[in-house]
Design a protein around this motif. Sequence first.
Motif, PDB file in Angstrom:
ATOM      1  N   LEU A 141       0.831  -1.302  -0.040  1.00 27.97           N
ATOM      2  CA  LEU A 141       0.000  -0.031  -0.020  1.00 27.97           C
ATOM      3  C   LEU A 141       0.739   1.286   0.074  1.00 27.97           C
ATOM      4  O   LEU A 141       0.638   2.270  -0.524  1.00 27.97           O
ATOM      5  CB  LEU A 141      -0.697   0.065   1.170  1.00 27.97           C
ATOM      6  N   TRP A 142       1.947   1.159   0.790  1.00 35.90           N
ATOM      7  CA  TRP A 142       2.981   2.302   0.803  1.00 35.90           C
ATOM      8  C   TRP A 142       3.438   2.463  -0.708  1.00 35.90           C
ATOM      9  O   TRP A 142       3.912   3.625  -0.875  1.00 35.90           O
ATOM     10  CB  TRP A 142       3.871   2.307   2.032  1.00 35.90           C
ATOM     11  N   VAL A 143       3.973   1.439  -1.366  1.00 36.89           N
ATOM     12  CA  VAL A 143       4.264   1.589  -2.679  1.00 36.89           C
ATOM     13  C   VAL A 143       3.479   2.263  -3.535  1.00 36.89           C
ATOM     14  O   VAL A 143       3.707   3.105  -4.361  1.00 36.89           O
ATOM     15  CB  VAL A 143       4.891   0.259  -3.258  1.00 36.89           C
ATOM     16  N   ALA A 144       2.034   1.662  -3.435  1.00 39.50           N
ATOM     17  CA  ALA A 144       1.030   2.443  -4.262  1.00 39.50           C
ATOM     18  C   ALA A 144       0.927   3.841  -4.096  1.00 39.50           C
ATOM     19  O   ALA A 144       0.513   4.653  -4.891  1.00 39.50           O
ATOM     20  CB  ALA A 144      -0.226   1.673  -4.220  1.00 39.50           C
ATOM     21  N   TYR A 174       2.585  -5.525  -9.474  1.00 39.31           N
ATOM     22  CA  TYR A 174       2.498  -6.943  -9.738  1.00 39.31           C
ATOM     23  C   TYR A 174       2.835  -7.471 -11.306  1.00 39.31           C
ATOM     24  O   TYR A 174       3.645  -8.404 -11.282  1.00 39.31           O
ATOM     25  CB  TYR A 174       1.171  -7.639  -9.130  1.00 39.31           C
ATOM     26  N   LYS A 175       2.206  -6.958 -12.115  1.00 40.45           N
ATOM     27  CA  LYS A 175       2.277  -7.615 -13.570  1.00 40.45           C
ATOM     28  C   LYS A 175       3.571  -7.370 -14.031  1.00 40.45           C
ATOM     29  O   LYS A 175       4.021  -8.128 -14.605  1.00 40.45           O
ATOM     30  CB  LYS A 175       0.988  -6.897 -14.226  1.00 40.45           C
ATOM     31  N   TYR A 176       4.046  -5.955 -13.700  1.00 43.59           N
ATOM     32  CA  TYR A 176       5.389  -5.509 -14.521  1.00 43.59           C
ATOM     33  C   TYR A 176       6.657  -5.792 -13.706  1.00 43.59           C
ATOM     34  O   TYR A 176       7.734  -5.910 -14.197  1.00 43.59           O
ATOM     35  CB  TYR A 176       5.475  -4.102 -15.032  1.00 43.59           C
ATOM     36  N   GLU A 177       6.283  -5.897 -12.207  1.00 39.07           N
ATOM     37  CA  GLU A 177       7.502  -5.970 -11.467  1.00 39.07           C
ATOM     38  C   GLU A 177       7.546  -7.108 -10.486  1.00 39.07           C
ATOM     39  O   GLU A 177       8.353  -7.331  -9.566  1.00 39.07           O
ATOM     40  CB  GLU A 177       7.698  -4.466 -10.703  1.00 39.07           C
ATOM     41  N   GLY A 178       6.284  -7.708 -10.323  1.00 40.39           N
ATOM     42  CA  GLY A 178       6.304  -8.871  -9.444  1.00 40.39           C
ATOM     43  C   GLY A 178       6.123  -8.508  -8.028  1.00 40.39           C
ATOM     44  O   GLY A 178       6.022  -7.259  -7.638  1.00 40.39           O
ATOM     45  N   VAL A 179       6.198  -9.428  -6.985  1.00 38.39           N
ATOM     46  CA  VAL A 179       6.087  -9.350  -5.779  1.00 38.39           C
ATOM     47  C   VAL A 179       7.419  -8.333  -5.237  1.00 38.39           C
ATOM     48  O   VAL A 179       6.878  -7.490  -4.364  1.00 38.39           O
ATOM     49  CB  VAL A 179       6.123 -10.495  -5.082  1.00 38.39           C
ATOM     50  N   ARG A 180       8.240  -8.412  -5.674  1.00 37.56           N
ATOM     51  CA  ARG A 180       9.377  -7.425  -5.426  1.00 37.56           C
ATOM     52  C   ARG A 180       9.239  -6.244  -5.736  1.00 37.56           C
ATOM     53  O   ARG A 180       9.572  -5.485  -4.977  1.00 37.56           O
ATOM     54  CB  ARG A 180      10.892  -7.923  -6.205  1.00 37.56           C
ATOM     55  N   GLY A 181       8.398  -5.835  -6.511  1.00 35.91           N
ATOM     56  CA  GLY A 181       8.020  -4.398  -7.018  1.00 35.91           C
ATOM     57  C   GLY A 181       7.007  -3.799  -5.756  1.00 35.91           C
ATOM     58  O   GLY A 181       7.121  -2.782  -5.247  1.00 35.91           O
ATOM     59  N   LYS A 184       9.291  -2.859  -2.635  1.00 37.52           N
ATOM     60  CA  LYS A 184      10.340  -1.840  -2.667  1.00 37.52           C
ATOM     61  C   LYS A 184      10.154  -1.020  -1.547  1.00 37.52           C
ATOM     62  O   LYS A 184       9.230  -0.609  -1.000  1.00 37.52           O
ATOM     63  CB  LYS A 184      10.102  -1.306  -3.954  1.00 37.52           C
ATOM     64  N   GLY A 185      11.439  -0.576  -1.006  1.00 33.33           N
ATOM     65  CA  GLY A 185      11.441   0.021   0.207  1.00 33.33           C
ATOM     66  C   GLY A 185      11.259  -0.797   1.505  1.00 33.33           C
ATOM     67  O   GLY A 185      11.112  -0.060   2.526  1.00 33.33           O
ATOM     68  N   PHE A 186      11.110  -1.876   1.389  1.00 29.69           N
ATOM     69  CA  PHE A 186      10.853  -2.729   2.667  1.00 29.69           C
ATOM     70  C   PHE A 186      11.907  -2.748   3.544  1.00 29.69           C
ATOM     71  O   PHE A 186      11.830  -2.667   4.928  1.00 29.69           O
ATOM     72  CB  PHE A 186      10.563  -4.385   2.051  1.00 29.69           C
ATOM     73  N   VAL A 187      13.003  -2.818   3.076  1.00 26.51           N
ATOM     74  CA  VAL A 187      14.196  -2.890   4.161  1.00 26.51           C
ATOM     75  C   VAL A 187      14.562  -1.601   4.947  1.00 26.51           C
ATOM     76  O   VAL A 187      14.643  -1.672   5.964  1.00 26.51           O
ATOM     77  CB  VAL A 187      15.775  -3.292   3.242  1.00 26.51           C
ATOM     78  N   GLN A 253      10.951   3.623  -3.892  1.00 28.58           N
ATOM     79  CA  GLN A 253       9.553   3.396  -4.577  1.00 28.58           C
ATOM     80  C   GLN A 253       9.306   4.333  -5.424  1.00 28.58           C
ATOM     81  O   GLN A 253       8.130   4.020  -6.208  1.00 28.58           O
ATOM     82  CB  GLN A 253       8.593   3.566  -3.150  1.00 28.58           C
ATOM     83  N   ASP A 254      10.140   5.275  -5.653  1.00 27.40           N
ATOM     84  CA  ASP A 254       9.698   6.207  -7.092  1.00 27.40           C
ATOM     85  C   ASP A 254       9.972   5.523  -8.285  1.00 27.40           C
ATOM     86  O   ASP A 254      10.836   4.975  -8.790  1.00 27.40           O
ATOM     87  CB  ASP A 254      10.863   7.417  -6.760  1.00 27.40           C
ATOM     88  N   GLN A 255       9.062   5.731  -9.195  1.00 26.83           N
ATOM     89  CA  GLN A 255       9.119   5.066 -10.610  1.00 26.83           C
ATOM     90  C   GLN A 255       9.762   5.684 -11.591  1.00 26.83           C
ATOM     91  O   GLN A 255      10.178   5.186 -12.726  1.00 26.83           O
ATOM     92  CB  GLN A 255       7.607   5.140 -11.075  1.00 26.83           C
ATOM     93  N   HIS A 256      10.528   7.020 -11.301  1.00 26.67           N
ATOM     94  CA  HIS A 256      11.073   7.867 -12.309  1.00 26.67           C
ATOM     95  C   HIS A 256      12.875   7.223 -12.316  1.00 26.67           C
ATOM     96  O   HIS A 256      13.213   7.864 -13.160  1.00 26.67           O
ATOM     97  CB  HIS A 256      10.971   9.274 -12.142  1.00 26.67           C
ATOM     98  N   VAL A 257      13.334   7.071 -10.990  1.00 24.79           N
ATOM     99  CA  VAL A 257      14.549   6.799 -10.893  1.00 24.79           C
ATOM    100  C   VAL A 257      14.760   5.268 -10.615  1.00 24.79           C
ATOM    101  O   VAL A 257      14.032   4.780  -9.592  1.00 24.79           O
ATOM    102  CB  VAL A 257      15.301   7.774 -10.130  1.00 24.79           C
ATOM    103  N   PHE A 258      15.749   4.616 -11.088  1.00 22.77           N
ATOM    104  CA  PHE A 258      16.301   3.194 -10.645  1.00 22.77           C
ATOM    105  C   PHE A 258      17.340   3.124  -9.563  1.00 22.77           C
ATOM    106  O   PHE A 258      18.231   3.690 -10.040  1.00 22.77           O
ATOM    107  CB  PHE A 258      16.185   2.240 -11.820  1.00 22.77           C
ATOM    108  N   TYR A 259      17.159   2.476  -8.638  1.00 27.35           N
ATOM    109  CA  TYR A 259      18.360   2.256  -7.901  1.00 27.35           C
ATOM    110  C   TYR A 259      18.332   0.825  -7.532  1.00 27.35           C
ATOM    111  O   TYR A 259      17.445  -0.008  -7.527  1.00 27.35           O
ATOM    112  CB  TYR A 259      18.066   2.973  -6.469  1.00 27.35           C
ATOM    113  N   ASN A 260      19.760   0.427  -7.422  1.00 30.89           N
ATOM    114  CA  ASN A 260      20.106  -0.742  -6.937  1.00 30.89           C
ATOM    115  C   ASN A 260      20.039  -1.290  -5.578  1.00 30.89           C
ATOM    116  O   ASN A 260      20.874  -2.028  -5.134  1.00 30.89           O
ATOM    117  CB  ASN A 260      21.599  -1.159  -7.492  1.00 30.89           C
TER     118      ASN A 260
END
Length: 316
Positions: A141-144, A174-181, A184-187, A253-260
Amino acid sequence: MTGQGQSASGSSAWSTIFRHVRYENLVAGVSGGVLSNLALHPLDLVKIRFAVSDGLELRPKYKGILHCLTSIWKLDGLRGLYQGVTPNVWGAGLSWGLYFFFYNAIKSYKTEGRAERLDAMEYLVSAAEAGAMTLCITNPLWVAKTRLMLQYESEVNPPQRQYKGMFDTLVKIYKYEGVRGLYKGFVPGLFGTSHGALQFMAYELLKLKYNQHINRLPEAQLSTVEYICVAALSKIFAVAATYPYQVVRARLQDQHVFYNGVWDVIARTWRKEGIAGFYKGIAPNLIRVTPACCITFVVYENVLLFLLDAKENKVG
């Protein structure tokens, strides 16, 4: 006979656990979380916008809190100020409800059969355990919420980045990033349980010390003004101690920048923005969370008292 013994033992263990579970804590927590977040959602939107402010060209530029609020209002009106409100209210209501639910159950379990109260470290650990359990359920919910809040009017997104609402966001992630998506930000969120742990420890200890100071019983109910003061002090203390994790989580969780991962966020933020980068958005956050926390705790304590009184009268 052995099977019957094991069954009885298992049933006894479950009855011991559920003896400490009270639905009143869940209902009271949900009530407080929903009301406070509905009232103060626009400031949460401002905090998120500032937290991810990294110079990316597509992001709107804001000069301060009021400029951000008026800019969003001019562009999208009230609807714009309440962008992402559905997952925020669901997330906040569930988070506060589950947090109070788990926290009070854990606390009751630990104090069963003991004459003395919990010490500061036990309050801290109980709150951290409750926070971790709550985050496992509410992180999607926080990612959304973050994705919806960072959807800008001027940008043209591919279909998987165009979100129409909470459920559409959850399905597409979920469709494009799976459960991992969805996680995101869980740690950093787990690190963030220290925020709730510090807040609840301070809240419990402040209530206890205040009642002792004015010669009242440790468990005595406080007035609304007293609850507001105790809640505000505990929240300010927790925010000051733990705020950087919120910036790290929002950027992940931001969709505009990818972090490793977490360390990549920390390294890039430090390199480009220094220590100030980890405290972006703290002003609107404090302006929002302090009254939000006060509303939540006052509503929680009063709804809980009402429900427990109603239960006692029904039994009586």
